[in-house]
Design a protein around this motif. Structure first.
Motif, PDB file in Angstrom:
ATOM      1  N   LEU A   1    -125.836  -5.298 -38.950  1.00 20.55           N
ATOM      2  CA  LEU A   1    -126.206  -5.741 -37.608  1.00 20.55           C
ATOM      3  C   LEU A   1    -126.741  -4.535 -36.850  1.00 20.55           C
ATOM      4  N   VAL A   2    -127.892  -4.694 -36.210  1.00 14.80           N
ATOM      5  CA  VAL A   2    -128.538  -3.605 -35.471  1.00 14.80           C
ATOM      6  C   VAL A   2    -128.768  -4.070 -34.039  1.00 14.80           C
ATOM      7  N   PHE A   3    -128.295  -3.252 -33.087  1.00 17.17           N
ATOM      8  CA  PHE A   3    -128.444  -3.564 -31.672  1.00 17.17           C
ATOM      9  C   PHE A   3    -129.839  -3.190 -31.194  1.00 17.17           C
ATOM     10  N   GLY A   4    -130.397  -4.016 -30.325  1.00 20.35           N
ATOM     11  CA  GLY A   4    -131.685  -3.725 -29.712  1.00 20.35           C
ATOM     12  C   GLY A   4    -131.680  -4.115 -28.249  1.00 20.35           C
ATOM     13  N   ARG A   5    -132.378  -3.317 -27.459  1.00 16.02           N
ATOM     14  CA  ARG A   5    -132.564  -3.600 -26.035  1.00 16.02           C
ATOM     15  C   ARG A   5    -133.791  -2.804 -25.602  1.00 16.02           C
ATOM     16  N   GLU A   6    -134.622  -3.392 -24.785  1.00 16.88           N
ATOM     17  CA  GLU A   6    -135.826  -2.691 -24.356  1.00 16.88           C
ATOM     18  C   GLU A   6    -135.465  -1.396 -23.641  1.00 16.88           C
ATOM     19  N   GLU A   7    -136.259  -0.370 -23.864  1.00 10.18           N
ATOM     20  CA  GLU A   7    -135.969   0.976 -23.377  1.00 10.18           C
ATOM     21  C   GLU A   7    -135.767   1.042 -21.868  1.00 10.18           C
ATOM     22  N   PHE A   8    -136.513   0.262 -21.102  1.00  9.29           N
ATOM     23  CA  PHE A   8    -136.416   0.357 -19.651  1.00  9.29           C
ATOM     24  C   PHE A   8    -135.027  -0.031 -19.139  1.00  9.29           C
ATOM     25  N   ALA A   9    -134.198  -0.673 -19.968  1.00  9.54           N
ATOM     26  CA  ALA A   9    -132.882  -1.128 -19.526  1.00  9.54           C
ATOM     27  C   ALA A   9    -131.734  -0.554 -20.356  1.00  9.54           C
ATOM     28  N   ASP A  10    -132.009   0.334 -21.284  1.00 11.26           N
ATOM     29  CA  ASP A  10    -131.016   0.774 -22.273  1.00 11.26           C
ATOM     30  C   ASP A  10    -130.064   1.860 -21.776  1.00 11.26           C
ATOM     31  N   HIS A  11    -130.221   2.379 -20.577  1.00 10.77           N
ATOM     32  CA  HIS A  11    -129.352   3.393 -19.983  1.00 10.77           C
ATOM     33  C   HIS A  11    -129.249   4.661 -20.830  1.00 10.77           C
ATOM     34  N   GLY A  12    -130.130   4.844 -21.748  1.00 15.59           N
ATOM     35  CA  GLY A  12    -130.111   6.045 -22.578  1.00 15.59           C
ATOM     36  C   GLY A  12    -130.790   7.193 -21.872  1.00 15.59           C
ATOM     37  N   ARG A  13    -131.632   7.909 -22.574  1.00 14.49           N
ATOM     38  CA  ARG A  13    -132.308   9.057 -21.987  1.00 14.49           C
ATOM     39  C   ARG A  13    -133.476   8.598 -21.111  1.00 14.49           C
ATOM     40  N   PRO A  14    -133.558   9.105 -19.882  1.00 17.59           N
ATOM     41  CA  PRO A  14    -134.648   8.703 -18.983  1.00 17.59           C
ATOM     42  C   PRO A  14    -135.955   9.415 -19.338  1.00 17.59           C
TER      43      PRO A  14
END
Length: 175
Positions: free
Chosen positions: A124-137
């Protein structure tokens, strides 16, 4: 310029045309199409949208995502008040973090796009569009771990946004 019917698509296109750079990975609570891509032992592929605040994954009939070959409740994904998706792996399986490095020493981790874990023979691999992923800005790293990167604005206050989500159930069939 091409006419777009989706205002979000038009905004992204205009921003790209004007040369603007992404500045944050914060968006509305639950935005960015959070989902799991699931691959089975015989190359079966499916997609599961993460729409509920808590998703149970396992072989139990009452799990939101039923996967054969796992424990009755093999894993849980909780959409928390900070708009993060947090995986806790209860059964045997691989995940991105070492078991002792998880949240509070638990087999838990905050999911970012590309994070993977296993349930039995299933990946299982998680995905979320970058603009909402709270990762690196600012579009990610600029040049390695030690490169300076401007701080991201504070995260929005998501209190009260996550209390009424639809329940969802999907059963994955054995090959």
């Amino acid at each position: 310029m091409t006419h777009h019917t989706d205002p979000d698509e038009q905004t992204r296109t205009l921003s790209q045309e004007e040369g603007e750079q992404p500045t944050t990975t914060h968006a509305e609570w639950g935005a960015g199409d959070p989902h799991l891509r699931i691959t089975g032992p015989e190359s079966e592929r499916m997609r599961f949208a993460l729409e509920a605040d808590e998703v149970t994954i396992g072989s139990g009939a009452d799990c939101a995502l039923v996967i054969p070959g796992g424990d009755p409740v093999h894993a849980t994904i909780v959409h928390d008040a900070n708009d993060e998706y947090v995986l806790t792996l209860h059964g045997d399986g691989e995940m991105n973090v070492d078991p002792g490095d998880g949240i509070d020493g638990d087999r838990s981790q905050i999911l970012r796009t590309g994070a993977r874990f296993t349930v039995g023979e299933w990946t299982l691999v998680f995905g979320r569009e970058e603009f909402a992923d709270h990762g690196r800005p600012y579009g990610g790293r600029e040049g390695g771990e030690l490169d300076d990167q401007p701080a991201q604005p504070l995260r929005p206050d998501y209190q009260g946004e996550h209390e009424a989500d639809p329940q969802q159930h999907l059963e994955v069939k054995d090959g």
